[in-house]
Structure formats: C-alpha cells, structure tokens
Motif scaffolding. Structure first.
Motif, PDB file in Angstrom:
ATOM      1  N   LEU A  91       0.827  -1.203   0.000  1.00 37.48           N
ATOM      2  CA  LEU A  91       0.000   0.000   0.000  1.00 37.48           C
ATOM      3  C   LEU A  91       0.868   1.262   0.000  1.00 37.48           C
ATOM      4  O   LEU A  91       0.491   2.270  -0.614  1.00 37.48           O
ATOM      5  N   ILE A  92       1.997   1.218   0.659  1.00 33.92           N
ATOM      6  CA  ILE A  92       2.911   2.369   0.659  1.00 33.92           C
ATOM      7  C   ILE A  92       3.298   2.725  -0.767  1.00 33.92           C
ATOM      8  O   ILE A  92       3.226   3.886  -1.189  1.00 33.92           O
ATOM      9  N   ASN A  93       3.698   1.717  -1.535  1.00 32.91           N
ATOM     10  CA  ASN A  93       4.108   1.957  -2.923  1.00 32.91           C
ATOM     11  C   ASN A  93       2.935   2.405  -3.782  1.00 32.91           C
ATOM     12  O   ASN A  93       3.090   3.255  -4.675  1.00 32.91           O
ATOM     13  N   ARG A 107       6.278   6.148   4.349  1.00 35.25           N
ATOM     14  CA  ARG A 107       6.858   6.757   3.142  1.00 35.25           C
ATOM     15  C   ARG A 107       8.382   6.717   3.183  1.00 35.25           C
ATOM     16  O   ARG A 107       9.030   6.415   2.176  1.00 35.25           O
ATOM     17  N   ASP A 108       8.951   7.019   4.343  1.00 37.22           N
ATOM     18  CA  ASP A 108      10.413   7.038   4.471  1.00 37.22           C
ATOM     19  C   ASP A 108      10.959   5.698   4.945  1.00 37.22           C
ATOM     20  O   ASP A 108      12.012   5.256   4.493  1.00 37.22           O
ATOM     21  N   ALA A 109      10.251   5.038   5.850  1.00 40.93           N
ATOM     22  CA  ALA A 109      10.760   3.785   6.433  1.00 40.93           C
ATOM     23  C   ALA A 109      10.635   2.610   5.482  1.00 40.93           C
ATOM     24  O   ALA A 109      11.434   1.667   5.530  1.00 40.93           O
ATOM     25  N   ARG A 115       5.519   0.304  12.811  1.00 35.00           N
ATOM     26  CA  ARG A 115       4.134   0.570  13.225  1.00 35.00           C
ATOM     27  C   ARG A 115       3.259   0.641  11.982  1.00 35.00           C
ATOM     28  O   ARG A 115       3.196   1.662  11.295  1.00 35.00           O
ATOM     29  N   LEU A 116       2.605  -0.440  11.660  1.00 34.31           N
ATOM     30  CA  LEU A 116       1.819  -0.518  10.434  1.00 34.31           C
ATOM     31  C   LEU A 116       0.477   0.205  10.592  1.00 34.31           C
ATOM     32  O   LEU A 116      -0.032   0.368  11.701  1.00 34.31           O
ATOM     33  N   PRO A 117      -0.119   0.640   9.484  1.00 32.44           N
ATOM     34  CA  PRO A 117      -1.383   1.371   9.562  1.00 32.44           C
ATOM     35  C   PRO A 117      -2.483   0.638  10.312  1.00 32.44           C
ATOM     36  O   PRO A 117      -3.307   1.264  10.985  1.00 32.44           O
ATOM     37  N   SER A 118      -2.522  -0.684  10.214  1.00 29.02           N
ATOM     38  CA  SER A 118      -3.587  -1.427  10.894  1.00 29.02           C
ATOM     39  C   SER A 118      -3.525  -1.233  12.401  1.00 29.02           C
ATOM     40  O   SER A 118      -4.573  -1.205  13.078  1.00 29.02           O
ATOM     41  N   GLU A 119      -2.332  -1.093  12.972  1.00 33.76           N
ATOM     42  CA  GLU A 119      -2.218  -0.834  14.408  1.00 33.76           C
ATOM     43  C   GLU A 119      -2.685   0.574  14.746  1.00 33.76           C
ATOM     44  O   GLU A 119      -3.323   0.808  15.772  1.00 33.76           O
ATOM     45  N   ILE A 120      -2.360   1.527  13.894  1.00 32.00           N
ATOM     46  CA  ILE A 120      -2.677   2.924  14.158  1.00 32.00           C
ATOM     47  C   ILE A 120      -4.171   3.184  14.058  1.00 32.00           C
ATOM     48  O   ILE A 120      -4.737   3.960  14.837  1.00 32.00           O
TER      49      ILE A 120
END
Length: 413
Positions: A91-93, A107-109, A115-120
């Motif tokens: 998804l980042i790409n 974007r940078d990492a 910390r993936l989006p699903s956790e956030i």
C-alpha cells in the motif's frame, strides 16, 4: 544511561494499546509533567472518538478492511495474515504511485516500518463500527474460513433468492467495495460512496460528539485547507453548536487555557533553575515571564473555571472511565482560583505558595525523576527549554485533517 521500558508482546491487541500509550510522549501537547492528562484525554475522546494523535489520513480506515478482504482469499489463517502484512507494505508503494506524499505511513521507512497502519487505525475502525468492537485481524480470518466451510455444508435452497445464513465476518457488510487496482496505484481521495459511508457510520456510532456534528455541519468559513479553523474553540466551529455540545467545548477550551498557565509557570521555574538561553541568547527566564504575561492577558478576558465548572470536569473524566485523584482536583482547583483572583501575572509568578505547589506536583507525578528535585542536576540538564508548553489541542490537528478529506469528497461529487 537513558531510561527505557519494555513489555511482553502477548498479542497484537495488547501491542496496539501499548503503542498508543507510547505515542503520548511524541507530541508536545501530550507531555504531562503536572498530571493533567486524564482530563485532557477525556475531553479528546468525547469530542473526537476514534481519533488518535498519529493518524494521518481518513481513507486508511477503509484501506485496512479492504486489505483484509483481499488477504482472506488465501487458504489458511497463517497465509492470510502473512498476505495482509505484505499488502500493508504494498500500500505504501501504491500511494506513492498515486502521487501522494503527505500522510503516507511508511513513506520514508518503507519495509522497515515497525508501526503498520492497521495498528494505528484499528481503534477507529472498531469505534466507528467498521469492524466489531474488540475484534482482531486473526479473528476475521478465522471467520472467513468458517464461512467457507458453512457454504460448503449448507444445502442449496430451491429458491435462489433465499439468502444463506453464514457466520458474520466481523466487518460491516455495508462497507463500500474497494477500488480497482488498489495495490497498484491509489490516493487518499475519497470516492462519493466512501464519503457517504463514513458520514453515516461516524454520525451513527459517535452521535453527540463534535466529530459527528462537524461531519454533517461544515463551518461556512471553512472553504479549503487554508481556512481550516485553528482549534475547537474557534468561533467558526462554535457557531451553531447544540447547547450541550457548545458547553462541553467551552469547558474544554477554558481548561486548556488554565492548564497552559500552570505549565508555563512550571517551565519558568525550570528556566530559573537551569539558567539557559534561547537560540537568540535571550534568557529563558525572560522568555517565560513574557509568555506568562501574554497568557494572563488572555485569561483575564476568559471566564474562569469556577467550582461548578470543575465539578463538571470531574464528571467528564469519571464518565470516560478514567481515574481522577483527589490531589489532581486540589491542584486544578487551587490554581484555577488563584488565576481568577490574580490582578497581574506577577501575582502568580511571585507567589511562593504557587511555586511550591507546582514543584510539589511535579515530584508527586514524577518522583525521583522530577527536574525540580533538589540536586537532580542530570534531569534539569536534560530539559530542552520547553516541556508541555503548548495549549491542549484535543486531537484537533488529526480530526480536522479527516474532516478536510470528507469535505473535499463532497466538493468533488
């Protein structure tokens, strides 16, 4: 040696909750040397349920369930979970291919993202009814497999229009379908069907909150990103609020102003003890004296936090499920009464009683780590010149970004 802490990663849900606690140390408005956090967080969650301080863009609450649905095509729970994790990196790409830059988590990492989006976003997904409350990705995949088995074992009805009753997957069945080529190229722009769904589910599950109100009542002056109101107390927001909600916002803004004064006095005490200067060479003692003068002028033009107001504050915290100690009530009450009685900022900054109260409060909250502890030069030297001096924003920066995404979808429809 720098201090640290750790925990046993029992399961993803416990990790998510722990990381939300860690997030509190990454935002200047959430630093809590004087113990205002329970009140601040109670207001934040009442006004903006589901929102957290590290969320970026609203469409992530749809990206996550769409990726779950995509990964559920695999044949085992382990492979589903592996595919889901891989798709979060993809998804980042896809967002970068869609020319998105701001708000892209990882974007940078890149693939080193911890910390993936699903956790956030999992808290928001549950709070807004997009998934069952307390649900987990593993449970979703287990139910998907169970549904397949039920499909195989259920006899076909003679009437094709008769639905087959299957175990619910845990995701909202009204969730809009994902866009085509989601993992090839996508953006944060909400489609009309995305915006309609989110407006409905947020207003239904967060009814009575400031978030739900603003989802359906866009302030007239908020025409684009540049005219976004500065905070929850902005007249553009308060105009037209229902009386009960306006009273809540009013108490929150007055508490934020009152608490900021105590935090500024705390930093003045640190400046006096540390003898530091700012980058321009100005004494930080002078800097905080001037800031307190400006703050006091604003406080004089604002209704004080009277005893009746404070009782409503305590009720707000208790109803949110948080603890509130007697010492916190005493500290807030004594400080608020002193502010109301003062004629000048010097009446506050020159009070040995108030100075002693602030220093004692820090010792109560931080123990041996308190910077104002006599002889604790190491902690004092670690002070960076400001600690918790920003006024509480109550997650407005994150919530307003989500609202902007919704408003832009309405404009594009």
């Amino acid at each position: 040696m720098a201090s640290s802490f750790g925990w046993l990663a029992i399961d993803p849900e416990q990790r998510r909750r722990m990381m939300e606690a860690v997030d509190q140390f990454r935002d200047e408005t959430t630093l809590d040397d004087l113990g205002f956090g329970a009140i601040r967080d109670a207001f934040s969650n009442l006004m903006f349920p589901g929102v957290s301080s590290i969320q970026t863009r609203l469409r992530y609450v749809l990206f996550i369930p769409w990726l779950l649905q995509e990964a559920a095509h695999r044949d085992t729970v382990a492979r589903m979970q592996s595919q889901f994790r891989e798709d979060e990196f993809r998804l980042i790409n896809a967002l970068q291919s869609g020319k998105e830059t701001l708000g892209v988590i990882g974007r940078d990492a890149g693939r080193s993202l911890q910390r993936l989006p699903s956790e956030i976003y999992w808290g928001a997904i549950g709070r807004w009814g997009i998934a069952e409350t307390g649900f987990s990705t593993r449970r979703y995949f287990e139910r998907e497999l169970l549904s397949r088995e039920e499909m195989k074992a259920t006899p076909r009805a003679d009437d094709p229009d008769v639905p087959i009753r299957l175990t619910p997957t845990g995701l909202d069945p009204r969730l809009p379908p994902p866009p085509k080529h989601l993992l090839r190229e996508t953006t944060f722009a909400l489609r009309p069907e995305d915006a309609r769904y989110l407006r409905e589910t947020i207003t239904r599950t967060a009814a009575g909150s400031l978030l739900a109100h603003l989802v359906t009542h866009r302030p007239q002056s908020w025409t684009d990103e540049s005219t976004r109101p500065a905070g929850v107390g902005d007249p553009a927001i308060r105009q037209g609020l229902p009386p009960e909600l306006d009273a809540l916002v009013d108490r929150a803004t007055r508490f934020a102003l009152t608490a900021q004064g105590a935090n500024l006095l705390y930093n003045l005490l640190l400046a006096e003890a540390a003898h530091q200067t700012d980058q321009q060479g100005t004494s930080l003692t002078e800097v905080y004296t001037q800031r307190l003068d400006g703050w006091f002028a604003e406080a004089q033009d604002t209704e004080p936090l009277h005893a009746q107001d404070r009782e409503l504050l305590w009720q707000t915290v208790i109803h949110s499920g948080r603890r509130l100690s007697a010492s916190t009530k005493d500290f807030v009450g004594t400080w608020a009464d002193a502010v109301a009685a003062a004629g000048t900022a010097a009446d506050l900054t020159g009070s040995s009683e108030l100075r002693g109260m602030v220093a004692a409060r820090e010792r109560e909250k931080k123990g041996p780590r308190a910077r104002l502890n006599p002889g604790n030069q190491l902690a004092l030297d670690a002070w960076g010149g400001a600690s918790g001096t920003a006024r509480f924003g109550y997650l407005w920066a994150n919530a307003s970004r989500h609202l902007q995404d919704l408003y832009e979808a309405e404009e594009a429809a």
